[in-house]
Design an enzyme around this catalytic site. Structure first.
Site, PDB file in Angstrom:
ATOM      1  N   LYS A 126      46.283  32.424  62.256  1.00 22.15           N
ATOM      2  CA  LYS A 126      45.665  32.854  60.990  1.00 22.15           C
ATOM      3  C   LYS A 126      44.915  34.146  61.260  1.00 22.15           C
ATOM      4  CE  LYS A 126      45.126  31.379  56.707  1.00 22.15           C
ATOM      5  NZ  LYS A 126      46.021  30.487  55.943  1.00 22.15           N
ATOM      6  N   ASP A 166      47.517  34.932  52.079  1.00 19.43           N
ATOM      7  CA  ASP A 166      46.567  33.843  51.828  1.00 19.43           C
ATOM      8  C   ASP A 166      45.627  34.410  50.758  1.00 19.43           C
ATOM      9  OD1 ASP A 166      45.657  31.055  52.990  1.00 19.43           O
ATOM     10  OD2 ASP A 166      43.803  32.172  52.815  1.00 19.43           O
TER      11      ASP A 166
HETATM   12  P1  NDP Z   1      44.475  33.764  45.789  1.00 18.04           P
HETATM   13  O1  NDP Z   1      43.739  34.907  46.342  1.00 18.04           O
HETATM   14  O2  NDP Z   1      45.726  33.998  45.052  1.00 18.04           O
HETATM   15  O3  NDP Z   1      43.486  32.864  44.910  1.00 18.04           O
HETATM   16  C1  NDP Z   1      42.338  32.295  45.483  1.00 18.04           C
HETATM   17  C2  NDP Z   1      41.519  31.585  44.428  1.00 18.04           C
HETATM   18  O4  NDP Z   1      40.397  30.911  45.019  1.00 18.04           O
HETATM   19  C3  NDP Z   1      40.917  32.522  43.446  1.00 18.04           C
HETATM   20  O5  NDP Z   1      40.714  31.876  42.234  1.00 18.04           O
HETATM   21  C4  NDP Z   1      39.583  32.861  44.165  1.00 18.04           C
HETATM   22  O6  NDP Z   1      38.610  33.453  43.425  1.00 18.04           O
HETATM   23  C5  NDP Z   1      39.155  31.538  44.634  1.00 18.04           C
HETATM   24  N1  NDP Z   1      38.266  31.660  45.783  1.00 18.04           N
HETATM   25  C6  NDP Z   1      38.507  32.226  46.973  1.00 18.04           C
HETATM   26  N2  NDP Z   1      37.446  32.141  47.796  1.00 18.04           N
HETATM   27  C7  NDP Z   1      36.504  31.542  47.080  1.00 18.04           C
HETATM   28  C8  NDP Z   1      35.185  31.168  47.369  1.00 18.04           C
HETATM   29  N3  NDP Z   1      34.626  31.418  48.571  1.00 18.04           N
HETATM   30  N4  NDP Z   1      34.506  30.524  46.395  1.00 18.04           N
HETATM   31  C9  NDP Z   1      35.064  30.239  45.198  1.00 18.04           C
HETATM   32  N5  NDP Z   1      36.326  30.573  44.879  1.00 18.04           N
HETATM   33  C10 NDP Z   1      37.023  31.218  45.794  1.00 18.04           C
HETATM   34  O7  NDP Z   1      44.750  32.773  47.012  1.00 18.04           O
HETATM   35  P2  NDP Z   1      45.804  31.616  47.173  1.00 18.04           P
HETATM   36  O8  NDP Z   1      46.128  31.004  45.868  1.00 18.04           O
HETATM   37  O9  NDP Z   1      46.893  32.139  48.017  1.00 18.04           O
HETATM   38  O10 NDP Z   1      44.986  30.563  48.057  1.00 18.04           O
HETATM   39  C11 NDP Z   1      44.240  29.481  47.497  1.00 18.04           C
HETATM   40  C12 NDP Z   1      44.058  28.389  48.535  1.00 18.04           C
HETATM   41  O11 NDP Z   1      45.348  27.901  48.961  1.00 18.04           O
HETATM   42  C13 NDP Z   1      43.350  28.820  49.819  1.00 18.04           C
HETATM   43  O12 NDP Z   1      42.630  27.731  50.342  1.00 18.04           O
HETATM   44  C14 NDP Z   1      44.520  29.127  50.758  1.00 18.04           C
HETATM   45  O13 NDP Z   1      44.135  29.040  52.105  1.00 18.04           O
HETATM   46  C15 NDP Z   1      45.473  28.020  50.368  1.00 18.04           C
HETATM   47  N6  NDP Z   1      46.883  28.212  50.693  1.00 18.04           N
HETATM   48  C16 NDP Z   1      47.569  29.332  50.333  1.00 18.04           C
HETATM   49  C17 NDP Z   1      48.903  29.447  50.628  1.00 18.04           C
HETATM   50  C18 NDP Z   1      49.725  30.602  50.183  1.00 18.04           C
HETATM   51  O14 NDP Z   1      50.919  30.608  50.471  1.00 18.04           O
HETATM   52  N7  NDP Z   1      49.174  31.597  49.506  1.00 18.04           N
HETATM   53  C19 NDP Z   1      49.623  28.403  51.373  1.00 18.04           C
HETATM   54  C20 NDP Z   1      48.827  27.236  51.644  1.00 18.04           C
HETATM   55  C21 NDP Z   1      47.504  27.173  51.319  1.00 18.04           C
HETATM   56  P3  NDP Z   1      37.727  34.642  44.159  1.00 18.04           P
HETATM   57  O15 NDP Z   1      38.585  35.336  45.153  1.00 18.04           O
HETATM   58  O16 NDP Z   1      37.414  35.458  43.019  1.00 18.04           O
HETATM   59  O17 NDP Z   1      36.517  34.011  44.776  1.00 18.04           O
HETATM   60  O1  2IT Z   2      47.690  28.386  54.561  1.00 14.06           O
HETATM   61  C1  2IT Z   2      48.909  28.638  54.576  1.00 14.06           C
HETATM   62  O2  2IT Z   2      49.748  27.811  54.928  1.00 14.06           O
HETATM   63  C2  2IT Z   2      49.333  29.969  54.137  1.00 14.06           C
HETATM   64  N1  2IT Z   2      48.510  30.767  53.738  1.00 14.06           N
HETATM   65  C3  2IT Z   2      50.790  30.358  54.220  1.00 14.06           C
HETATM   66  C4  2IT Z   2      51.123  30.832  55.599  1.00 14.06           C
HETATM   67  C5  2IT Z   2      52.492  31.418  55.783  1.00 14.06           C
HETATM   68  O3  2IT Z   2      52.730  31.885  56.907  1.00 14.06           O
HETATM   69  O4  2IT Z   2      53.307  31.433  54.870  1.00 14.06           O
END
Ligand code: NDP
Ligand code: 2IT
Length: 446
Positions: A126, A166
């Site tokens: 990561k 992410d």
């Molecule tokens: P995005 O950046 O697309 O969206 C993130 C969301 O979470 C936004 O609404 C953001 O609002 C909010 N957020 C982030 N940090 C905080 C914080 N500290 N407090 C409150 N709200 C917060 O990210 P993703 O949708 O890609 O990721 C969302 C979650 O899913 C994360 O936990 C990520 O690790 C997980 N994930 C993502 C994957 C992927 O492929 N993208 C795969 C697996 C898991 P804001 O930024 O305004 O605070």
């Molecule tokens: O938390 C996760 O699994 C991700 N942000 C996706 C990682 C990836 O390599 O696609």
């Protein structure tokens, strides 16, 4: 907890002070492994756990860039290469002001077990930066990404370490990062996933995490003879994962009634569908970080400063960030009749929140199992890049779906085999651990 496991946790806390999220993730995983270690003393004598909690490599670097006003800006960049026992390091990059070494260590640690569960050959890593994309122009984001990759390129490669998106890193950022990697190395390769479709990306990757969460929840519901049809669903966040989850849940007949952001949550009693789902993309791209925009646009209820867990729903899908659902939120959900919590984000539920859900006997799955569809589809993107042959949408989606069904099965089988039937946390941790532990044993002192 046995004395041995307690000792491992105590050592991690002592050696990694000020990293509470990393402690939390380690405590959760090793807490599941009690019986595994008892049945397999060889893991203990080979100090597999003690090795797994130590990253193979940590890279930390300065990221200087210039903003639109011509002012110098300095951020901190990281890449944690946690474990490469079963494949090249693989895992996302997070750009958010809350990013620290400890946050990324927790995420890299989780990623090791998640990637193992996918059954694809991917190790865990990561990275990211404390860069805040909020309010930044396109050019600023590009200059930042170029500077970030100017250091990172030395440490990654299609057979070494393959980053992806992410929080705060989507298709635009992956594009700028890829462009800079290509300039520096003269190489067009699958060094990143989540690429654009015209230059090596995979169909379904943008939707994959959210789709996977819903496919997983569908399997969970099946164990109680239920489907998504007509179910009320609460989703938190409004980013990439939330977007995919809303799409798939709606397609399966559910009514998604909430989204949330750092400013509060929206309650849309008609359900989030059609153009409202497309609007989520606009909201995210605006870099305003405000979910209130949705409420203003569609004239629905907005609850400032609140989380969406007090609403009456059957299913909750936390898709925003870590520790966004604690014990009092869990009690609220239960009080309102929620019986399935399926995590889209990484570690969104606190340890005390998990305890409440377990004690109530409702369906609960940890992110490392239910959100693995994102990285699994990244793995499928890597396969397509290696073959230099893109797969049609249906093929990727069908493989993703099957992977989620298999992960669900692995969780339940291991939970049962190690004495805690129906416990997805133990099942996921054990299933993820065994494969990596055996690979480490095979490879000697690594
Ligand atoms: P995005 O950046 O697309 O969206 C993130 C969301 O979470 C936004 O609404 C953001 O609002 C909010 N957020 C982030 N940090 C905080 C914080 N500290 N407090 C409150 N709200 C917060 O990210 P993703 O949708 O890609 O990721 C969302 C979650 O899913 C994360 O936990 C990520 O690790 C997980 N994930 C993502 C994957 C992927 O492929 N993208 C795969 C697996 C898991 P804001 O930024 O305004 O605070
Ligand atoms: O938390 C996760 O699994 C991700 N942000 C996706 C990682 C990836 O390599 O696609």
């Amino acid at each position: 907890m046995s004395e041995y496991i307690q000792n491992v946790v105590a050592q991690v806390k002592a050696k990694n002070s000020n990293e509470p999220e990393f402690h939390q993730a380690v405590e959760e995983v090793v807490g599941s492994l009690e019986l595994v270690i008892a049945r397999h003393p060889e893991y203990r004598s080979a100090k597999i756990l003690e090795r797994m909690v130590e990253p193979e490599r940590v890279i930390m670097f300065r990221v200087p860039w210039m903003d639109d006003q011509g002012e110098f800006q300095i951020n901190r960049g990281f890449r944690i290469q946690m474990n490469s026992a079963i494949g090249p390091y693989k895992g996302g990059l997070r750009f958010h002001p809350s990013v620290t070494l400890g946050i990324l260590k927790f995420l890299a640690f989780e990623q090791v077990f998640k990637n193992s569960l996918t059954s694809l050959p991917m190790g865990g890593g990561k990275g990211g930066s404390d860069f805040d994309p909020k309010g930044k122009s396109d050019h600023e984001v590009m200059r930042f990404c170029q500077s970030f990759m100017t250091e990172l390129y030395r440490h990654v490669g299609p057979d070494i370490d393959v980053p992806a998106g992410d929080i705060g890193v989507g298709g635009r950022e992956i594009g700028y990062l890829f462009g800079q990697y290509k300039r520096l190395t003269k190489e067009f390769s699958g060094v990143l996933t989540g690429k654009g479709l015209n230059w090596g990306g995979s169909l379904i990757r943008p939707e994959a995490t959210g789709f996977g969460v819903v496919y997983f929840a569908q399997e969970m519901l099946k164990t109680r003879g239920q489907t998504f049809d007509d179910k009320a669903v609460a989703v938190s966040g409004f980013g990439n994962v939330a977007w995919g989850a809303v799409q798939k849940a709606t397609q399966l007949g559910a009514k998604v009634v909430t989204l949330s952001g750092p400013d509060g949550f929206v309650f849309d009693k008609e359900g989030i569908k059609g153009e409202k789902i497309d609007y989520m993309l606009q909201m995210r791209a605006s870099a305003r970080d405000s979910v209130k925009d949705y409420a203003d646009h569609f004239k629905v209820e907005f609850h400032p400063g609140k989380r969406p867990w007090g609403v009456k729903v059957d299913v909750a899908l936390p898709c925003a960030t870590q520790n966004e659902l604690d014990d009092s939120d869990a009690k609220e959900l239960l009080k309102n009749g929620c019986y399935c919590v399926c995590e889209g984000a990484n570690m969104p539920t606190t340890l005390s929140g998990v305890k409440v859900l377990h004690e109530a006997g409702v369906l609960y799955s940890p992110g490392k199992a239910s959100n693995a569809g994102g990285v699994a589809t990244s793995g499928l993107e890597m396969s397509q890049n290696s073959m230099r042959l893109p797969w049609p949408k249906e093929e990727v989606d069908q493989r993703l779906h099957q992977i989620m069904i298999n992960i669900h099965k692995t969780c339940l089988e291991n939970a049962e085999k190690y004495g805690t039937p129906g416990n997805y946390v133990n099942g996921a941790n054990i299933g993820g651990f065994l494969k990596v532990a055996d690979a480490m044993m095979d490879q000697g002192l690594v």
